[in-house]
Write an enzyme that holds these catalytic residues in place. Structure first.
Site, PDB file in Angstrom:
ATOM      1  N   GLU A 166       2.788  27.450  -0.457  1.00 21.54           N
ATOM      2  CA  GLU A 166       3.421  27.323  -1.765  1.00 21.54           C
ATOM      3  C   GLU A 166       4.158  26.006  -1.992  1.00 21.54           C
ATOM      4  O   GLU A 166       4.240  25.533  -3.117  1.00 21.54           O
ATOM      5  CB  GLU A 166       4.395  28.495  -1.976  1.00 21.54           C
ATOM      6  CG  GLU A 166       3.747  29.868  -1.967  1.00 21.54           C
ATOM      7  CD  GLU A 166       2.743  30.052  -3.095  1.00 21.54           C
ATOM      8  OE1 GLU A 166       2.918  29.420  -4.161  1.00 21.54           O
ATOM      9  OE2 GLU A 166       1.774  30.814  -2.915  1.00 21.54           O
ATOM     10  N   SER A 444      24.501  91.911 -16.327  1.00 22.16           N
ATOM     11  CA  SER A 444      25.196  92.655 -15.270  1.00 22.16           C
ATOM     12  C   SER A 444      25.789  91.777 -14.183  1.00 22.16           C
ATOM     13  O   SER A 444      26.490  92.284 -13.298  1.00 22.16           O
ATOM     14  CB  SER A 444      24.243  93.671 -14.641  1.00 22.16           C
ATOM     15  OG  SER A 444      23.883  94.649 -15.600  1.00 22.16           O
TER      16      SER A 444
END
Length: 749
Positions: A166, A444
């Protein structure tokens, strides 16, 4: 004319340079990156005797992205030989200490770990804590992810590869390399492919860090000027370090992979310092085009590009030909399943975020790189999701509906830690979180509140107190009188209190609740940890209060904790990016209800499971496995609930429909099978209730409700708060049937 324009041109150029300089300095010197918080499940600890099969350990290692490697060449590797595993664990810094990598051997005997030892000297190890599974992250709008590294953490071979391909003159140019551009063009023409780039590393950093992806001459000009400014302002090492952390190297769904630190983990499940030459060459090859050279989708393209990188390193004298040849002979070596979900368990992560909102701003969670260690049990969550999927598939057929939804909260009974959670039948659904936000009538499930309120008055009520399960009609201002019915549409006459709760009789509950007072039951609910106000109407006694599953779990957690309110929590600790523990979340308890009365209710809830509405659970679990629980069903079978606990885990399950139409399921038909299926997998401790000091046990003749001798054929031993047991003694003979039509009791123990 040019003379007149020159001052304006100069002024414009100076202004432009000043703007560029300000932009570069502001971003480069400030907070360069928003680092997402990483969220982890509770770590798994290996020790001899731990109930874990060899196959389950292999599943866990897959979640941790451990790699199969007989040589254990790097951290995060394992191999299996029959019922023995060899592992090389990972370094991991927890909130309390750093766990260093070690080589261990784990042997199994059936479904248990028989031994854990050091693989080097065979020394037995008492406990080994594995690194935790990452279950998600909290990202900002741009879902960029990275693991920051310092320049001195970058392997030398990585820098050599970068410079070779690079920017070979990185330490010589001033941000732009015209010689490099010319050389790259010539090399690419000769090779017939792009083997070198013309942009310097500085220019590439500028593209990624400062600029958009548009291709215009203006953008190119900005790139060149910014590269020059960056080089003038900062050292080469600072620029290179920023590059190593910023460069884009891949895409994992919505998550962008930036920097070599994260890319190393993503592609190879290794730390950067553990990479070999062929790994490094592949990462560097991705700089040219992460999607084009994606090794998962295009392995041949990736291999060719990797080999070109190695060839360039040889040409630059960074490698020998033999080293390059050896690296080329290696496979790509990427992991099989690299994907890391951004939000693997969205309902649970929602809870984590809510529990942190008082201490941390949203931007702290999405930008500071925090590590969040949670209470999630990765095994319990897996079993829960499996149970929901299997059970709802059956219920869909039974009810001929595909609109059933679910919400589940599971906690560790001893600590109140949330072990597993689902807010939808689809565990990946990040929408409405029913576990935290769906307010539904609890039916319940409220009854234990009524009975607890009564049993706190030990001189008036005990487990064997007679209740009237007979018709009741109550005035209801503005409408017709309220006349509740039992589920079986029968009256059961005079029955003992414990039986009324065990069989969830509505009429007995309403008569009892009206005696103790509706408002007093609401106060008991508040003391159980539910702060939400409820309407003080008689129907509250049968559960018309609308609560979320999480609030119900808090209520039952207090019942399971001997009357101590233990706030449910999802977080162990918060650790900063630098490894400093910012906060630890320990257990907080406050006694709110008399433990003796809670003990009586919990004992009664065990009877619910053995003889009452919860007995279906024993088709999943051994008959000698004690547990406590309660079913809940609302009017017209709209809501199916179950809440229960064993010695180690507590769970609350809701099944119903979002449109509030009937689910056509009782609590025992819908919610209970999910609860029991999960408990079958995760629970290993039956419920052993410890009676408080002010509890005594007395033999009671179930035919009369009076004291008796143990030798009496109808005698059962019941717990009582000291001083509350019947005084009168029953003549012991053949038991008779009381006027209510049924025996008063069934065995509690």
């Amino acid at each position: 004319m040019l003379v007149y324009l020159s001052p304006f041109v100069v002024a414009g150029a100076v202004g432009y340079l000043a703007y560029v300089d300000h932009t570069v300095r502001q971003q480069f010197e400030g907070k360069r990156w928003s680092l997402p918080a990483r969220v982890y499940a509770s770590p798994v600890e290996l020790f001899a005797g731990y109930e874990l099969s060899a196959d389950r350990l292999e599943w866990l290692l897959e979640q941790l992205k451990y790699r199969y490697d007989p040589n254990l060449a790097s951290q995060g590797t394992y191999f299996r030989k029959g019922n023995e595993y060899a592992l090389k664990t990972r370094d991991f810094r927890f909130w309390d200490k750093l766990e260093t990598s070690r080589n261990i051997r784990v042997r199994f005997d059936g479904g248990h770990i028989s031994s854990v030892s050091d693989a080097v000297d065979a020394r037995p190890l008492a406990l080994v804590r594995l690194d935790p599974v990452q279950i998600g992250s909290f990202y900002p709008a741009l879902k960029e992810d990275r693991i920051l590294i310092k320049l001195n953490q970058a392997p030398e071979v990585l820098l050599k590869a970068l410079f070779s391909v690079e920017d070979r003159e990185f330490y010589e140019h001033f941000g732009i390399s015209f010689r490099g551009i010319a050389r790259a063009m010539w090399a690419n023409i000769r090779a017939g492919a792009i083997v070198q780039g013309g942009s310097t590393l500085t220019q590439q950093l500028v593209k990624n860090f400062f600029l958009s992806s548009e291709r215009t001459w203006w953008r190119k000009l900005n790139e060149l000027v910014m590269a020059l400014v960056l080089e003038a302002r900062y050292s080469k090492d600072e620029i290179l370090e920023a590059y190593l952390n910023e460069i884009y190297l891949g895409q994992d769904g919505a998550r962008a992979i930036h920097g070599f630190g994260l890319a190393s983990r993503y592609y190879f499940s290794r730390s950067l310092e553990e990479l070999e030459l062929h790994h490094v060459a592949l990462l560097v090859s991705l700089v040219r085009g992460p999607s084009y050279y994606d090794p998962f989708r295009w392995p041949e393209k990736a291999r060719k590009r990797r080999d070109l990188v190695l060839d360039e390193m040889v040409k630059q004298g960074q490698l020998s030909a033999s080293e390059a040849a050896a690296a080329k002979a290696k496979p790509l070596d990427v992991v099989k399943n690299p994907h890391q979900a951004i939000s693997r368990y969205p309902a649970f992560l929602d809870l984590v975020k809510r529990q942190l909102q008082n201490e941390y701003r949203p931007e702290d969670l999405t930008s500071e790189g925090l590590q969040l260690f949670t209470t999630l049990d990765i095994f319990a969550q897996h079993y829960l999701e499996s149970a929901v999927e299997t059970t709802l598939a059956k219920l869909d057929k039974q009810t001929r509906s595909t609109q059933l939804e679910v919400a589940v909260v599971m906690t560790r009974r001893a600590t109140g830690e949330v072990a597993a959670l689902m807010g939808s039948r689809d565990p990946q659904n990040a929408g409405f979180n029913r576990a935290l936000d769906a307010e539904r009538q609890i039916g319940s499930l409220y009854k234990p509140v009524v009975y607890l309120t009564a049993l706190e008055e030990s001189q008036r009520y005990t487990l064997v107190s007679p209740l009237q399960d007979v018709e009741v009609r109550l005035k209801n201002p503005g409408s017709r009188p309220w006349a509740p019915k039992n589920y079986d549409h029968r009256e059961h006459g005079i029955i003992p209190l414990h039986k009324a709760l065990a069989h969830s009789y509505n009429l007995a509950t309403v008569n009892l609740g009206m005696e103790v007072g509706v408002a007093r039951t609401a106060e008991t609910l508040r003391r159980l940890g539910v702060e939400k106000p409820v309407e003080l109407v008689p129907s509250l006694l049968l559960g018309t209060a609308a609560l979320t599953p999480f609030e119900v779990a808090q209520m039952y957690q207090t019942l399971a904790s001997d009357g101590f309110v233990v706030p449910l929590r999802a977080i162990h600790a918060v650790v900063s990016q630098e490894g400093k523990t910012l906060q630890r979340y320990g257990i907080r308890v406050k006694q709110s209800i008399d433990s003796a009365a809670v003990y009586l209710v919990a004992t009664n809830l065990q009877e619910v499971m053995r003889e009452g509405t919860g007995k279906l659970a024993y088709s999943y679990l051994p008959r000698n496995f004690d547990m406590a629980g309660k079913t809940g069903t609302t009017n017209d079978l709209r809501d199916s609930w179950f809440a229960g606990f064993a010695g180690d885990y507590l769970g609350v399950v809701w099944v119903g429909r979002d449109d509030n139409k009937p689910a056509k399921l009782t609590g025992a038909q819908g919610a209970l099978p999910i609860w029991a299926s999960v408990m079958q997998k995760v629970s290993r401790e039956p419920l052993e209730l410890e009676p408080p000091e002010n509890i005594e046990f007395v033999w009671i003749d179930t035919a009369t409700g009076l004291r008796s001798e143990e030798s009496c054929p109808s005698a059962i031993r019941y717990p009582f708060i000291v001083g509350s047991a019947p005084v009168a003694v029953s003549p012991c003979g053949r038991p008779s049937i009381p006027a209510g039509g049924e025996s008063w009791g069934r065995p509690l123990f």
